[in-house]
Design a protein around this motif. Sequence first.
Motif, mmCIF file in Angstrom:
data_model
loop_
_atom_site.group_PDB
_atom_site.id
_atom_site.type_symbol
_atom_site.label_atom_id
_atom_site.label_comp_id
_atom_site.label_asym_id
_atom_site.label_seq_id
_atom_site.Cartn_x
_atom_site.Cartn_y
_atom_site.Cartn_z
ATOM 1 N N ARG A 76 0.806 -1.222 0.000
ATOM 2 C CA ARG A 76 0.000 0.000 0.000
ATOM 3 C C ARG A 76 0.838 1.271 0.000
ATOM 4 N N GLY A 79 -0.807 2.154 -4.758
ATOM 5 C CA GLY A 79 -1.831 1.236 -5.236
ATOM 6 C C GLY A 79 -1.627 0.799 -6.673
ATOM 7 N N ILE A 80 -0.805 1.546 -7.425
ATOM 8 C CA ILE A 80 -0.560 1.162 -8.813
ATOM 9 C C ILE A 80 0.611 0.185 -8.885
ATOM 10 N N HIS A 119 -0.537 -3.174 -17.047
ATOM 11 C CA HIS A 119 -1.644 -2.349 -16.525
ATOM 12 C C HIS A 119 -1.170 -0.933 -16.224
ATOM 13 N N ARG A 145 -7.475 -1.657 -20.882
ATOM 14 C CA ARG A 145 -6.751 -1.995 -19.660
ATOM 15 C C ARG A 145 -7.551 -2.978 -18.794
ATOM 16 N N GLU A 146 -8.876 -2.912 -18.886
ATOM 17 C CA GLU A 146 -9.689 -3.786 -18.036
ATOM 18 C C GLU A 146 -9.395 -5.275 -18.287
ATOM 19 N N GLU A 147 -8.929 -5.607 -19.490
ATOM 20 C CA GLU A 147 -8.633 -7.001 -19.791
ATOM 21 C C GLU A 147 -7.541 -7.557 -18.862
ATOM 22 N N ASP A 150 -8.804 -7.939 -15.345
ATOM 23 C CA ASP A 150 -9.568 -9.175 -15.186
ATOM 24 C C ASP A 150 -8.639 -10.363 -14.999
ATOM 25 N N GLU A 153 -7.200 -10.267 -11.595
ATOM 26 C CA GLU A 153 -8.207 -10.645 -10.611
ATOM 27 C C GLU A 153 -8.410 -12.154 -10.618
ATOM 28 N N ASN A 158 -7.915 -10.208 -6.634
ATOM 29 C CA ASN A 158 -8.223 -8.802 -6.428
ATOM 30 C C ASN A 158 -7.668 -7.993 -7.590
ATOM 31 N N ARG A 159 -8.298 -6.879 -7.863
ATOM 32 C CA ARG A 159 -7.853 -6.080 -9.002
ATOM 33 C C ARG A 159 -6.568 -5.339 -8.707
ATOM 34 N N ASN A 160 -6.469 -4.755 -7.518
ATOM 35 C CA ASN A 160 -5.308 -3.907 -7.256
ATOM 36 C C ASN A 160 -4.323 -4.478 -6.249
ATOM 37 N N SER A 161 -4.783 -4.789 -5.056
ATOM 38 C CA SER A 161 -3.861 -5.319 -4.057
ATOM 39 C C SER A 161 -3.786 -6.826 -4.252
ATOM 40 N N CYS B 20 -3.086 6.001 -1.392
ATOM 41 C CA CYS B 20 -2.006 5.278 -2.065
ATOM 42 C C CYS B 20 -2.263 5.158 -3.553
ATOM 43 N N ASN B 21 -3.273 5.805 -4.100
ATOM 44 C CA ASN B 21 -3.627 5.737 -5.524
ATOM 45 C C ASN B 21 -4.520 4.555 -5.858
ATOM 46 N N GLY B 22 -4.613 3.594 -4.975
ATOM 47 C CA GLY B 22 -5.422 2.419 -5.260
ATOM 48 C C GLY B 22 -6.875 2.795 -5.487
ATOM 49 N N ARG B 34 -15.759 0.373 -19.122
ATOM 50 C CA ARG B 34 -16.227 -0.894 -18.578
ATOM 51 C C ARG B 34 -17.366 -0.679 -17.581
#
Lengths: 422, 138
Positions: A76, A79-80, A119, A145-147, A150, A153, A158-161, B20-22, B34
Motif C-alpha cells: 500500500r 496502489g498502482i 496495466h 486496460r480492463e482485460e 480481469d 483478478e 483482487n484487481r489492485n492489491s 495510495c492511488n489504489g 467498462r
Amino acid sequence: MSNIKNMDDTKEVKTSYTIPIGPIHPALKEPIRLDLSVDGEEIIDVDVVVGQVHRGMEWLGMNRNNPIQTIYLAERICGICSVSHPFALVMAVEQAAGIEVPPRAEYIRVIIAEMERIHSHLLWAGVAAHEIGFDSVFYLVWKVREEIMDAMEYLAGNRNSKAMFQFGGVRRDITEEQFPRVRKSLDYYLSIFDQLGNIFLKDKTINMRTRNVGILKKEDALRLTIVGPTARASGVSKDARQGHAYSAYADMDIKAITPDVITGKVVGDVYDRIVVRLLEIKQSIEIIDKCLKEMPSGAIISEPKVAKLLAVLKKAEGEGIGVHEAPRGECFHYVRMEAGMDPLACWKVRAPTYANLMAIPTMLKGEQIADVPIAFASIDPCMSCTNRAITVKQPRKGTECLLDLHELSLEKTRRLEAEFDR
Amino acid sequence: MGLNSFKRALWVYHLNSGSCNGCDIEILAALTPRYDIERFGIMLVGSPRHADVLLATGPVARQMASRIKRIYAQVPDPKVVIAVGSCGAEGGVFYESYSLVGPLDQFIPVDIYVPGCPPRPEAITEAVIKAWVKLEKA
C-alpha cells in the motif's frame, strides 16, 4: 508590479512572475506543488515541493508486529505499483535472512510483476492522453486496460492489491488450468497492439503535443540519475531486469528498450517516452509468454508454515537490498534485521519517482505553461511512493542545511589538498 | 431506491488526502467504459465549485487537513461527501502513523463510507447512486 513603478522613467524592468501549481490542482492527479517562475508564457525556473501526502510508511513498517505484516504495508505504498514494492521488500528480507526461493515461485513473481507493468503503462497512456485533452483515447485505453485487470483478478483474487508475495515464495500458485485465461489476455493485447501503436505514434494531435516537449538529454539523465522508462527514453540503456538480473529475469535475456528502435534517433522528449512504454508492453507480453512456457514444477514457497517462517525471521541478523524494475523505474528497498527483534530494524525505500522528480526542472525550463501537465505526467509521477519525508520545521537562519554542509565538505577537501600540495 | 427521476446530472470532485492511488484509479475505472457511470451523466470535474459530490480518498495527511476543509467549504450546497476506501473511513493499514490526523470524518461530515482496500468500481458506483438518492431527497 515593477513595470508600473517604472512607468515614469520610460525604461521597463523585466521581472519574472511566480505561479504556484498545486498541491490540489486539476492538472495534477496527486498532491504536489510546482512553483513555476515564468516570463510571459516561458518557464524560467521550477521548484518542486513535496511532502503533502507523507504517511510515515517506513516508520510504520518498522513498528509492525513482524516483517510479514510489513509486506501488506509495502503493497500500500502505492496502489498502482502494488507488486513492485512487495517484490523489492521480499528480496531484501530474503537476502538478509538467507531464505531460498523455489524456482517456480520466481516465475510466478515475474508473471504477476509483468502483468502489473502492462496495466501501469496502459494507465499512464490514458492519463497522458487526458492531459493533452484527448479524452476519447483516455477512455479507449482504460477500456482495453480492463482485460489485464480481469486476468490479474482471476489469478490473485483482487484487481489492485494482489497480495501474492511472501518471504520465500508466493502465496498463490498459477496452475496449468489457469494458463489459457492468461494467454487469452496476452493474445488480446497482441491483436490490438498495432491499433494502439497507430493511435499513439501516428496521430496528428499526439505528435503535435508530444514531439520536442519536455526534452531530457542523455547527459542530463545520467547526471540526475534518472531511472526507468524516463531514462531509457533519453537513450540511457538502463534496466534493473537487465543490469541486475534478479529472480526469473535472469533466464529471460531482457534488453533495455530505447526509442531509436522505432524513431531512428533519440530525442528524449515526451514522444520518446510513449514509444518506450508502448514497446515495453510488448516486451512484457513476451516475458509472460516465456514464463508460462518454461515455468518449472515444484513448491511455490520454501516455508509454508507462517509460525516457522516467523521464527526464522526472528533469528535473522544482517542487511539486504532488493532492487526491482517497477513500471516507473528502479525501485530500491534496504532492510536491516537484528536477531531477537520481531519487526524490521531498518527499512528504507527509494521509489522511482524520487529519482525522476529531479528531471522536472530540467525538462520544464524553456517550455510553455501549457506544456506543464503533459511534461510532468510524462515521468509517470507517483507522489504516494515519493513522500518518504517531510520538513517539520524550516531550518532557522544560521542552521546548516544539507547544501551548506556539502559546501563545507568541499571547502575542507580543497583546503586539505592545498595543504597537501604544500 | 425511492428514486423517481434523474432530476439532474451529478458532478463529482475527486479529492486525494494522502491515499495510495489504489482507490483513485478505481474511481477512474468506474468512470471509464467498462463500468461507465458517465452514462448517467456523472462526471469528474476539475473544480470543487462545480461539484455536487466530493469523492474523498486517503487517511488525511497532516499537511492536507486544512486543505480538505477549504475544499469542502468550496463545494456548493446541497452536497454529499463519500469516503472511498478503508483508510478514509478509519485509517486502514496506516492507522498508527505519526503523520496522519484522520480519518476523514474528523474534518468534514461524511455521508457515505465505501469500505475496501481498494473498493471495487461497482462499490463506488453504488455509493454515488446512494449519494444521488440523498441529494434528491434534500
